[in-house]
Design a protein around this motif. Sequence first.
Motif, PDB file in Angstrom:
ATOM      1  N   TYR A 193       0.763  10.186  -0.707  1.00  9.04           N
ATOM      2  CA  TYR A 193       0.202   9.007  -1.100  1.00  9.04           C
ATOM      3  C   TYR A 193      -0.899   8.609   0.071  1.00  9.04           C
ATOM      4  CZ  TYR A 193      -0.825   3.869  -2.534  1.00  9.04           C
ATOM      5  OH  TYR A 193      -1.326   2.915  -2.831  1.00  9.04           O
ATOM      6  N   ARG A 194      -2.283   8.747  -0.191  1.00  9.06           N
ATOM      7  CA  ARG A 194      -3.282   8.977   0.696  1.00  9.06           C
ATOM      8  C   ARG A 194      -4.073   7.635   1.020  1.00  9.06           C
ATOM      9  NH1 ARG A 194      -1.307  11.771   3.414  1.00  9.06           N
ATOM     10  NH2 ARG A 194      -3.111  11.760   4.841  1.00  9.06           N
ATOM     11  N   GLU A 195      -3.665   6.614   0.392  1.00  2.33           N
ATOM     12  CA  GLU A 195      -4.180   5.153   0.580  1.00  2.33           C
ATOM     13  C   GLU A 195      -3.494   4.435   1.798  1.00  2.33           C
ATOM     14  OE1 GLU A 195      -6.566   4.393  -1.285  1.00  2.33           O
ATOM     15  OE2 GLU A 195      -6.615   6.280  -2.320  1.00  2.33           O
ATOM     16  N   GLY A 196      -2.664   5.183   2.523  1.00  4.26           N
ATOM     17  CA  GLY A 196      -1.859   4.639   3.571  1.00  4.26           C
ATOM     18  C   GLY A 196      -0.502   4.478   3.286  1.00  4.26           C
ATOM     19  N   ALA A 197       0.370   3.903   4.191  1.00  5.12           N
ATOM     20  CA  ALA A 197       1.726   3.814   3.768  1.00  5.12           C
ATOM     21  C   ALA A 197       2.119   3.269   2.613  1.00  5.12           C
ATOM     22  CB  ALA A 197       2.474   3.019   5.202  1.00  5.12           C
ATOM     23  N   ILE A 198       2.990   4.017   1.760  1.00  7.89           N
ATOM     24  CA  ILE A 198       3.182   3.489   0.389  1.00  7.89           C
ATOM     25  C   ILE A 198       3.967   2.240   0.203  1.00  7.89           C
ATOM     26  CG2 ILE A 198       5.552   4.669  -0.024  1.00  7.89           C
ATOM     27  CD1 ILE A 198       4.234   5.730  -2.662  1.00  7.89           C
ATOM     28  N   LEU A 199       4.951   2.020   1.268  1.00  8.44           N
ATOM     29  CA  LEU A 199       5.595   0.644   1.306  1.00  8.44           C
ATOM     30  C   LEU A 199       4.721  -0.553   1.603  1.00  8.44           C
ATOM     31  CD1 LEU A 199       9.151   1.523   2.809  1.00  8.44           C
ATOM     32  CD2 LEU A 199       8.309   1.728   0.471  1.00  8.44           C
ATOM     33  N   ASN A 200       3.750  -0.308   2.300  1.00  6.84           N
ATOM     34  CA  ASN A 200       2.749  -1.377   2.354  1.00  6.84           C
ATOM     35  C   ASN A 200       1.719  -1.787   0.959  1.00  6.84           C
ATOM     36  OD1 ASN A 200       3.238  -1.267   4.899  1.00  6.84           O
ATOM     37  ND2 ASN A 200       1.674  -0.456   6.001  1.00  6.84           N
ATOM     38  N   ALA A 201       1.756  -0.688   0.084  1.00  5.04           N
ATOM     39  CA  ALA A 201       0.961  -0.760  -0.988  1.00  5.04           C
ATOM     40  C   ALA A 201       2.082  -1.470  -2.012  1.00  5.04           C
ATOM     41  CB  ALA A 201       0.302   0.526  -1.524  1.00  5.04           C
ATOM     42  N   ALA A 202       3.261  -1.175  -1.846  1.00  7.15           N
ATOM     43  CA  ALA A 202       4.239  -1.549  -3.160  1.00  7.15           C
ATOM     44  C   ALA A 202       4.562  -3.063  -2.982  1.00  7.15           C
ATOM     45  CB  ALA A 202       5.494  -0.904  -2.750  1.00  7.15           C
ATOM     46  N   SER A 203       4.785  -3.528  -4.096  1.00  5.23           N
ATOM     47  CA  SER A 203       4.825  -5.100  -4.202  1.00  5.23           C
ATOM     48  C   SER A 203       6.347  -5.641  -3.660  1.00  5.23           C
ATOM     49  CB  SER A 203       4.860  -5.482  -5.860  1.00  5.23           C
ATOM     50  OG  SER A 203       5.880  -5.215  -6.438  1.00  5.23           O
ATOM     51  N   ALA A 204       6.331  -6.976  -3.336  1.00  5.85           N
ATOM     52  CA  ALA A 204       7.523  -7.417  -2.442  1.00  5.85           C
ATOM     53  C   ALA A 204       8.729  -7.289  -3.604  1.00  5.85           C
ATOM     54  CB  ALA A 204       7.277  -8.813  -2.285  1.00  5.85           C
ATOM     55  N   SER A 205       8.465  -7.219  -4.950  1.00  7.12           N
ATOM     56  CA  SER A 205       9.589  -7.495  -5.624  1.00  7.12           C
ATOM     57  C   SER A 205      10.373  -6.039  -5.776  1.00  7.12           C
ATOM     58  CB  SER A 205       9.091  -7.573  -7.245  1.00  7.12           C
ATOM     59  OG  SER A 205       8.244  -6.087  -7.441  1.00  7.12           O
ATOM     60  N   ASN A 206      10.148  -5.043  -4.750  1.00  5.03           N
ATOM     61  CA  ASN A 206      11.059  -3.812  -4.585  1.00  5.03           C
ATOM     62  C   ASN A 206      12.132  -4.160  -3.471  1.00  5.03           C
ATOM     63  OD1 ASN A 206       9.995  -1.412  -6.154  1.00  5.03           O
ATOM     64  ND2 ASN A 206       8.260  -2.104  -5.214  1.00  5.03           N
ATOM     65  N   VAL A 207      11.797  -5.390  -2.788  1.00  8.54           N
ATOM     66  CA  VAL A 207      12.861  -5.631  -1.761  1.00  8.54           C
ATOM     67  C   VAL A 207      14.189  -6.094  -2.564  1.00  8.54           C
ATOM     68  CG1 VAL A 207      13.344  -7.349  -0.117  1.00  8.54           C
ATOM     69  CG2 VAL A 207      11.005  -6.524  -0.264  1.00  8.54           C
ATOM     70  N   THR A 208      14.107  -6.831  -3.730  1.00 11.06           N
ATOM     71  CA  THR A 208      15.066  -7.120  -4.482  1.00 11.06           C
ATOM     72  C   THR A 208      15.988  -5.992  -4.853  1.00 11.06           C
ATOM     73  OG1 THR A 208      13.911  -9.211  -5.319  1.00 11.06           O
ATOM     74  CG2 THR A 208      15.960  -8.502  -6.277  1.00 11.06           C
ATOM     75  N   VAL A 209      15.239  -4.883  -5.193  1.00  7.61           N
ATOM     76  CA  VAL A 209      16.219  -3.776  -5.500  1.00  7.61           C
ATOM     77  C   VAL A 209      16.935  -3.022  -4.245  1.00  7.61           C
ATOM     78  CG1 VAL A 209      16.062  -1.330  -6.722  1.00  7.61           C
ATOM     79  CG2 VAL A 209      14.671  -3.392  -7.358  1.00  7.61           C
ATOM     80  N   ALA A 210      16.002  -3.127  -3.026  1.00 12.03           N
ATOM     81  CA  ALA A 210      16.550  -2.459  -1.707  1.00 12.03           C
ATOM     82  C   ALA A 210      17.737  -3.428  -1.588  1.00 12.03           C
ATOM     83  CB  ALA A 210      15.595  -2.607  -0.659  1.00 12.03           C
ATOM     84  N   PHE A 211      17.717  -4.773  -1.687  1.00 12.04           N
ATOM     85  CA  PHE A 211      18.883  -5.496  -1.225  1.00 12.04           C
ATOM     86  C   PHE A 211      19.939  -5.521  -1.999  1.00 12.04           C
ATOM     87  CE2 PHE A 211      16.163  -8.362   1.309  1.00 12.04           C
ATOM     88  CZ  PHE A 211      16.380  -8.197   2.478  1.00 12.04           C
ATOM     89  N   LEU A 212      19.660  -5.308  -3.403  1.00  8.79           N
ATOM     90  CA  LEU A 212      20.653  -4.774  -4.381  1.00  8.79           C
ATOM     91  C   LEU A 212      21.495  -3.493  -4.145  1.00  8.79           C
ATOM     92  CD1 LEU A 212      22.134  -5.298  -7.063  1.00  8.79           C
ATOM     93  CD2 LEU A 212      20.410  -4.077  -8.081  1.00  8.79           C
TER      94      LEU A 212
END
Length: 317
Positions: A256-275
């Motif tokens: 992913y050449r636009e930078g760190a991919i987690l910075n580009a991902a939406s915050a909604s993915n945090v819910t899945v991480a906590f799950l």
Amino acid sequence: MIFVIFIAAALVVIFAAIQLNKYGDVISQKSTWSGAMVGTLLIGGATSLPELTTSLTAVYIDNADIAVGNMLGSNVFNVLILMVFDFIYRKQKVFDTVDRSTHVPIAYTGLVMTALLAVALLWQSAPGLFNVGIEMYLLVIIYIIVMRQTGGAEDEAEEPTSSLSLNQAIARFIIAALFVFIAGSALAIYGDLIAKETGMSSSFVGSFLIAASTSLPELVTVLAAFRIMNYSLALGSIFGSNLFNLQLLVITDAFYREGAILNAASASNVTVAFLGIAMIALSIFAMQRKSAKHVGVYAIPSALTIVLYFASTYLMF
């Protein structure tokens, strides 16, 4: 036509995953590797191939949410698979019978790695190096350390039951892995096309629909392992696949050449991480607690995991 290809790919993935488990079991019997390590390294890696293809495809179309959500969602679904089978086979008290010295450290590693990703997702501007998030370097370091420490774990010796030689089993394992890669890739791509027609968000599609689709190999692998009562192989394939998925996320970030991919991902993915953190924690508790006398008490962690997953899916949808 999309649905036909999707179903056909799913059938191929199921068949190939059965073969992965079959030949992986032969390798564990006829080599110096334990069943846990065969599950963790061989089967865990091979059944993660569809996730890699899906996430790299998402990077190509510049959809960071599908790339990240696919990996996190696959890990969540993998733990769900394990806990569902543990609940179904609760009379066997699976977690009480496996070698905890191998599986518990690997499960804890998955917990720590997922927590790191959750922090990076919440941060949204975590520092990076060469366009790769700093958390990804930490994932690789942790993975290498843990694999070195657990590499010598041994299970009780099994008498070989197959007429295949070790080399034949390895060759057929590789062929089956290739089928998983090809058919699993088609499964993920056409699953994504089906999902887009429904208008659902990319994060939900990646975390649940595509993640569940690309986890079909793990599902069949665990089913086959439970049927032959090789519970160590089942746990190793799930926890190992989860660790491997997170290493594949590192590769995805590198592409992913636009930078760190987690910075580009939406915050909604945090819910899945906590799950994922909560579900892994429940599996660790199931392995480390004292043996439960009653089947109903034993099945509580598995039941809670199943309820937690479907409740979270409903709320996110």
